[in-house]
Scaffold this active site. Structure first.
Site, PDB file in Angstrom:
ATOM      1  N   ASP A   1      41.193 -67.625  61.343  1.00 34.78           N
ATOM      2  CA  ASP A   1      41.482 -66.612  60.332  1.00 34.78           C
ATOM      3  C   ASP A   1      41.925 -65.276  60.924  1.00 34.78           C
ATOM      4  O   ASP A   1      42.141 -64.313  60.181  1.00 34.78           O
ATOM      5  CB  ASP A   1      40.282 -66.416  59.392  1.00 34.78           C
ATOM      6  CG  ASP A   1      39.007 -66.014  60.128  1.00 34.78           C
ATOM      7  OD1 ASP A   1      39.064 -65.775  61.352  1.00 34.78           O
ATOM      8  OD2 ASP A   1      37.948 -65.958  59.482  1.00 34.78           O
ATOM      9  N   ASP A   2      42.059 -65.202  62.251  1.00 32.98           N
ATOM     10  CA  ASP A   2      42.661 -64.021  62.863  1.00 32.98           C
ATOM     11  C   ASP A   2      44.041 -64.344  63.436  1.00 32.98           C
ATOM     12  O   ASP A   2      44.544 -63.644  64.313  1.00 32.98           O
ATOM     13  CB  ASP A   2      41.758 -63.426  63.950  1.00 32.98           C
ATOM     14  CG  ASP A   2      41.446 -64.414  65.069  1.00 32.98           C
ATOM     15  OD1 ASP A   2      41.846 -65.589  64.970  1.00 32.98           O
ATOM     16  OD2 ASP A   2      40.782 -64.012  66.048  1.00 32.98           O
TER      17      ASP A   2
ATOM     18  N   HIS B   1      43.962 -64.185  70.663  1.00 31.01           N
ATOM     19  CA  HIS B   1      43.508 -62.835  71.004  1.00 31.01           C
ATOM     20  C   HIS B   1      43.056 -62.731  72.459  1.00 31.01           C
ATOM     21  O   HIS B   1      42.738 -61.642  72.925  1.00 31.01           O
ATOM     22  CB  HIS B   1      42.363 -62.413  70.078  1.00 31.01           C
ATOM     23  CG  HIS B   1      41.162 -63.285  70.150  1.00 31.01           C
ATOM     24  ND1 HIS B   1      40.723 -64.037  69.090  1.00 31.01           N
ATOM     25  CD2 HIS B   1      40.292 -63.559  71.157  1.00 31.01           C
ATOM     26  CE1 HIS B   1      39.642 -64.716  69.432  1.00 31.01           C
ATOM     27  NE2 HIS B   1      39.371 -64.443  70.684  1.00 31.01           N
TER      28      HIS B   1
ATOM     29  N   ASP C   1      37.110 -76.659  69.882  1.00 30.46           N
ATOM     30  CA  ASP C   1      38.452 -76.873  70.433  1.00 30.46           C
ATOM     31  C   ASP C   1      38.403 -77.584  71.780  1.00 30.46           C
ATOM     32  O   ASP C   1      39.275 -78.406  72.094  1.00 30.46           O
ATOM     33  CB  ASP C   1      39.221 -75.549  70.538  1.00 30.46           C
ATOM     34  CG  ASP C   1      38.466 -74.456  71.273  1.00 30.46           C
ATOM     35  OD1 ASP C   1      37.288 -74.664  71.643  1.00 30.46           O
ATOM     36  OD2 ASP C   1      39.052 -73.369  71.482  1.00 30.46           O
TER      37      ASP C   1
ATOM     38  N   ARG D   1      39.435 -60.416  56.762  1.00 38.74           N
ATOM     39  CA  ARG D   1      40.526 -61.175  57.376  1.00 38.74           C
ATOM     40  C   ARG D   1      41.387 -61.919  56.346  1.00 38.74           C
ATOM     41  O   ARG D   1      42.610 -61.912  56.436  1.00 38.74           O
ATOM     42  CB  ARG D   1      39.964 -62.172  58.393  1.00 38.74           C
ATOM     43  CG  ARG D   1      39.337 -61.526  59.605  1.00 38.74           C
ATOM     44  CD  ARG D   1      38.889 -62.590  60.588  1.00 38.74           C
ATOM     45  NE  ARG D   1      38.319 -61.999  61.791  1.00 38.74           N
ATOM     46  CZ  ARG D   1      37.919 -62.706  62.846  1.00 38.74           C
ATOM     47  NH1 ARG D   1      38.040 -64.028  62.821  1.00 38.74           N
ATOM     48  NH2 ARG D   1      37.415 -62.103  63.910  1.00 38.74           N
TER      49      ARG D   1
END
Length: 348
Positions: free
Chosen positions: A177-178, A288, A264, A104
């Site tokens: 990191d995506d 995503h 989160d 990534r």
């Protein structure tokens, strides 16, 4: 107190030691809520969305070495519309792990990181000399576990938050990191908000707020919204400073463990429930958990973040022209060239 819910006594002591920052009544109320949670079960209504998505590492992407520098030097502050907030005012944190340092991170380093080298920091769980050199010392070993479990994710978020507090920046923006971050758009959006006010900006990934019930009577105790970390979120410095008595110096981890929810979600609990500050929904953040193909290219420049995922043999990616999918399965290289075609590796 049940051993299954750690951290309440410690949290109470920390509240008591910060009475000058939080009012006495508010202190007692917040502590009482946390204690009550020890005898409650937590029901999270996710609207069909699960929190524990993990990319199949067999589908990881190896990016070949590319010339990553632009043909002409890009000054983000020349692209943004106003100058009351500049890129230098933003602390961008990226949560990552040693499992994705060869997959990534290279994609990020070859694309949007080049537009925000001094403002972007990577929070990981190991030392890597090569990446430390490539990022000019912006890899932070949190000494947290590489596990995807709640406690270890909260550990990294806690370090991210503390590093922001130690900076002189006006905005704390977290990404995964995506994520692909459209840096100029991020700056432009933040210019609409005053960092001296309390702002919590992001996008939900659920259809209802998180609801916490008291068992066995099944009575609703409270509910709150949270910005999904997989899309990214931003917190103004004013709000971040107000959170210090309950979140700084590792206290964030205690909150996570106390309510037994991910990082989160715990951030949303602190801000919406404890600080009484509502989430401001900014639809230009994307994770995503959405269908990336539904974003149309004509709107790409207006978006703040993008993401990707692979489930079995199917990729959830943006539909953007560019490199062959076998070369660029995440579509981030193609997306970057769509937005910034002057980079040397972009097709001509």
């Amino acid at each position: 107190m049940s051993d299954e819910v750690p951290g309440y006594r410690q949290i109470w002591r920390r509240f008591a030691s910060t009475g000058s920052v939080m009012g006495g009544r508010r202190m007692i109320k917040a502590a009482a809520v946390l204690i009550a949670l020890g005898y409650s079960s937590l029901l999270v209504y996710q609207g069909g969305v699960t929190f524990n998505f993990q990319e199949n590492r067999q589908g990881s992407v190896q990016v070949p070495d590319l010339l990553i520098e632009p043909v002409t030097k890009t000054n983000i502050n020349d692209i943004v519309q106003n100058k009351n907030i500049t890129l230098e005012d933003i602390f961008i944190s990226v949560k990552t792990t040693k499992h994705y340092q060869q997959t990534r991170l290279p994609i990020i380093l070859k694309t949007w990181f080049q537009l925000a080298k001094e403002q972007t920091w990577f929070f990981t769980d190991t030392d890597n000399r090569q990446l430390q050199n490539q990022t000019n010392g912006h890899m932070v070993n949190t000494n947290c576990s590489a596990s995807h479990q709640r406690k270890h994710l909260c550990c990294k978020m806690s370090v991210e938050y503390d590093h922001f507090l130690d900076s002189s920046k006006k905005w704390f923006c977290h990404f995964d990191d995506d994520n692909y971050v459209n840096v100029p758009r991020l700056v432009n959006v933040l210019q609409k908000y005053n960092h001296q006010d309390d702002w919590y900006l992001g996008r939900t990934s659920v259809y209802e707020p998180v609801k916490i019930y008291k068992k066995p009577i099944n009575k609703l105790m409270f509910s709150f919204w949270f910005a999904t970390g997989g899309a990214g979120f931003c917190i103004s410095r004013s709000l971040a400073l107000k959170m210090m008595p309950v979140a700084s110096g590792g206290r964030f981890i205690s909150i996570c463990e106390g309510i037994r929810l991910p990082d989160d979600v715990s951030m949303g609990f602190i801000i919406e429930h404890m600080m009484k500050k509502n989430l401001t929904v900014v639809p230009e953040f994307h994770s995503h958990l959405e269908q990336m193909k539904l974003l149309i290219p004509e709107t790409f420049r207006d978006q703040i973040s993008f993401s990707y995922a692979k489930a079995k043999d199917e990729w959830n990616v943006v539909n953007v022209p560019g490199f062959d999918t076998s070369y660029d399965p995440t579509r981030f290289l193609s997306l970057h060239c769509f937005l910034f075609p002057h980079f040397k590796f972009c097709p001509r």
